[in-house]
Write a protein that holds these residues in place. Structure first.
Motif, short mmCIF file in Angstrom:
data_model
loop_
_atom_site.label_atom_id
_atom_site.label_comp_id
_atom_site.label_asym_id
_atom_site.label_seq_id
_atom_site.Cartn_x
_atom_site.Cartn_y
_atom_site.Cartn_z
N SER A 102 50.66 39.65 28.43
CA SER A 102 49.29 39.75 27.93
C SER A 102 48.57 41.06 28.26
O SER A 102 47.79 41.52 27.43
N PRO A 103 48.81 41.70 29.41
CA PRO A 103 48.10 42.96 29.65
C PRO A 103 48.49 44.06 28.65
O PRO A 103 47.72 44.97 28.40
N ASP A 104 49.68 43.94 28.08
CA ASP A 104 50.16 44.96 27.15
C ASP A 104 49.88 44.61 25.69
O ASP A 104 50.18 45.38 24.80
N ALA A 114 44.51 36.34 27.37
CA ALA A 114 45.05 36.52 28.72
C ALA A 114 44.42 35.53 29.69
O ALA A 114 45.11 34.93 30.52
N ARG A 141 48.98 43.71 38.68
CA ARG A 141 48.97 44.20 37.30
C ARG A 141 48.45 43.13 36.33
O ARG A 141 47.95 43.43 35.26
N LEU A 142 48.53 41.86 36.75
CA LEU A 142 48.17 40.77 35.86
C LEU A 142 46.66 40.53 35.85
O LEU A 142 46.01 40.61 36.89
N PRO A 143 46.12 40.18 34.69
CA PRO A 143 44.68 39.91 34.59
C PRO A 143 44.35 38.47 34.98
O PRO A 143 45.21 37.59 34.93
#
Length: 194
Positions: A102-104, A114, A141-143
């Motif tokens: 999801s971040p990408d 996300a 790194r993950l939201p």
């Protein structure tokens, strides 16, 4: 009482919302028909997160199938929120993969996929996968990692390893504020000396 300018803004917002709802209904038509076939009758999938899971548990495979498709951000977020339940644990690995991607993923309009995926990952996490969830909550790194804390919050008073993890996560800037709000359990309180 609203000014004329305020009335115009409210009317414009109401029109925008009505347009978005109409688009959701068109976009979701096939899915809604499939849901109706298994006894789940809603005007939009966006309503499902407000319904008890027991009323639509038989539709979870349909919801997961449609989460894999291309829809607007709002529809995808609603699908993910509908899967934010322990009954969706069989889809946990796939939900995790979607969340990790999801971040990408570029956003496509209103809705927060996300965030909804983070909620689904937390709620659907099988008890024997808490170690994997721990790795996710530590991945900066993950939201929306704060949503991943829910299973740990529930177990912190019963599991010393979880209590230790919470103490470690207290120092993570993205999680510290939420953890600081939690009620201190009797098992966590420091005994007072006399």
């Amino acid at each position: 009482m609203l000014t004329e300018e305020g009335k115009k803004r409210r009317d414009a917002l109401d029109a925008e919302i009505a347009e978005r709802i109409a688009a959701f209904k068109v976009e979701q038509r096939e899915m809604l028909e499939q849901l109706a076939e298994v006894g789940v009758n809603v005007d939009m999938v966006n309503q499902l997160p407000n319904v008890p899971t027991s009323d639509y548990v038989q539709a979870l495979p349909i919801l997961m199938e449609h989460l894999r498709r291309e829809y607007s951000e709002g529809t995808l977020a609603s699908l993910a929120r509908s899967l934010a339940t322990k009954e969706a644990s069989g889809y946990w690995d796939e939900l995790v993969a979607m969340y990790m991607a999801s971040p990408d993923r570029p956003s496509k309009g209103p809705g927060n996929l996300a965030m909804a995926l983070a909620a689904a990952v937390a709620a659907a996490c099988p008890k024997d996968r808490l170690g994997d969830l721990e790795a996710l909550v530590k991945n900066q790194r993950l939201p929306h990692r704060v949503l991943l804390l829910t299973p740990f919050k529930k177990r912190r008073g019963r599991d010393p390893a979880v209590a230790s993890l919470i103490e470690e996560l207290r120092h993570d800037p993205a999680l510290a504020k939420e953890i600081a709000r939690w009620k201190i359990l009797a098992s966590q309180a420091n005994p007072r000396s006399h």
